[in-house]
Design an enzyme around this catalytic site. Structure first.
Site, PDB file in Angstrom:
ATOM      1  N   ASP A 181     -17.519  -1.541  17.264  1.00 27.92           N
ATOM      2  CA  ASP A 181     -18.375  -2.180  18.265  1.00 27.92           C
ATOM      3  C   ASP A 181     -19.667  -2.593  17.576  1.00 27.92           C
ATOM      4  OD1 ASP A 181     -20.185  -2.605  20.602  1.00 27.92           O
ATOM      5  OD2 ASP A 181     -18.547  -1.683  21.731  1.00 27.92           O
ATOM      6  N   ILE A 185     -16.436  -7.852  15.158  1.00 28.70           N
ATOM      7  CA  ILE A 185     -14.995  -8.023  14.934  1.00 28.70           C
ATOM      8  C   ILE A 185     -14.674  -9.228  14.050  1.00 28.70           C
ATOM      9  CG2 ILE A 185     -14.246  -6.814  17.007  1.00 28.70           C
ATOM     10  CD1 ILE A 185     -13.934  -9.584  18.363  1.00 28.70           C
ATOM     11  N   SER A 210      -7.529 -11.989  31.158  1.00 27.94           N
ATOM     12  CA  SER A 210      -8.251 -11.976  32.432  1.00 27.94           C
ATOM     13  C   SER A 210      -7.450 -12.680  33.518  1.00 27.94           C
ATOM     14  CB  SER A 210      -9.612 -12.651  32.290  1.00 27.94           C
ATOM     15  OG  SER A 210     -10.235 -12.758  33.559  1.00 27.94           O
ATOM     16  N   TYR A 213     -14.575 -19.544  28.799  1.00 23.80           N
ATOM     17  CA  TYR A 213     -14.156 -18.146  28.688  1.00 23.80           C
ATOM     18  C   TYR A 213     -12.677 -18.002  29.048  1.00 23.80           C
ATOM     19  CZ  TYR A 213     -13.552 -13.256  30.060  1.00 23.80           C
ATOM     20  OH  TYR A 213     -13.078 -11.985  30.209  1.00 23.80           O
TER      21      TYR A 213
END
Length: 317
Positions: free
Chosen positions: A36, A57, A121, A146
């Site tokens: 993270d 990442i 999502s 997104y």
């Protein structure tokens, strides 16, 4: 995973949902690493027994971590999750959500990772759906950058599955809420409402408040992640390994406000603002496919909201 100890990487494991997922892997007896960059995650969310690596990442050094540990399972929660940010800066959104994913998948293929659990999502990849509750087979018509990157992530993973042999599951979340949720983020309406009520402030309702969302408690989402880590996979295409995670029940913003006001024991007048442009009117997911594989939501809306409200209240003491 239930039969032996695995080496698990949870990206975004200092965040709201990822930290709960890391807790669950540890409780099941697995060895857990968390990557993270703390851009939105918090060190206070990190489980004591997890190995923590502060890293973006997209960092090339992530490959070395994979070579050193040789992860069996990767649970990928790290992402740019704010729709408004994606609209304002699509390149930033794609850089994190797609280039970050590719860095992970290339590393996973190299070391022979068994499975990637990818957070997609259900709230955005279907756009404004015709069918409610919406099944996995519904048309994919995201209306934000997104949503495009989340769906793009599934397409990339399908390539890695078919051509490179990397096993994956995509979990299409509805609106997740619960302890550790950020009350300052766009997606955290429950945390925002709880915080305002605790501060003695009226709740803000955009539009007529009849827009509905499928609110699923974070502990139920954790259970879905654990199931996804071991569920047997079959079939071809995105929807064969894509699973909705939701309750199948749409709750209006007005109803959400009513329940939380009841929990808080307050009756403040509400503040009404104009509807936000581009906001979906209704989003509720059909999760029967995952339920047929042994998962089901265990918390009612009232139970989850009570636990969330109490958690936020206790954090202020």
């Amino acid at each position: 995973m239930t039969e032996s100890k695995s080496r698990v990487l949870v990206t975004g494991g200092a965040g709201f949902i990822g930290s709960h997922v890391a807790d669950a892997y540890l409780a099941a007896g697995h060895e857990v690493w968390i990557v993270d960059d703390l851009s939105s995650g918090r060190k206070t969310n990190l489980p004591e027994d997890a190995h923590f690596v502060e890293m973006d990442i997209r960092d090339p050094d992530l490959r070395n971590l994979f070579r050193e540990v040789r992860f069996d399972v990767v649970n990928h929660h790290a992402a740019q999750i704010d729709v408004r940010v994606s609209v304002a800066d699509p390149a930033k959104d794609a850089g994190i959500n797609l280039l970050g994913l590719l860095n992970i998948t290339e590393a996973a293929v190299e070391v022979g990772t068994r499975r990637v659990v990818f957070v997609s999502s259900g709230g955005v990849v279907y756009g404004e759906p015709d069918e409610i509750p919406t099944p996995e087979s519904a048309p994919k018509l995201p209306l934000s950058p997104y949503g495009v990157t989340k769906l793009g992530g599934e397409f990339y993973l399908n390539y890695y599955r078919v051509v490179r042999g990397l096993e994956y599951v995509a979990l299409r979340y509805s609106n997740v809420y619960g302890p550790r949720q950020d009350p300052h983020g766009e997606a955290g309406v429950v945390a925002i409402f709880c915080t305002r009520l605790l501060n003695g402030l009226p709740l803000t309702i955009y539009g007529d408040g009849e827009q509905t969302r499928d609110y699923v408690f974070v502990r139920d989402v954790v259970a879905a992640n654990m199931r996804a880590s071991e569920v047997e996979l079959e079939g071809e295409g995105l929807d064969s390994v894509g699973f909705n995670v939701g309750t199948g029940v749409g709750t209006s913003v007005l109803r959400l406000a009513e329940v939380l006001e009841g929990i808080a024991g307050t009756n403040l007048p509400r503040k009404h603002e104009a509807a936000r442009p581009g906001e979906l009117r209704h989003s509720t997911l059909n999760s029967e496919k995952l339920q047929a594989r042994g998962w089901a939501p265990a918390y009612s809306l009232e139970e989850g909201l009570r636990e969330t409200y109490d958690y936020i209240a206790n954090q202020r003491d």
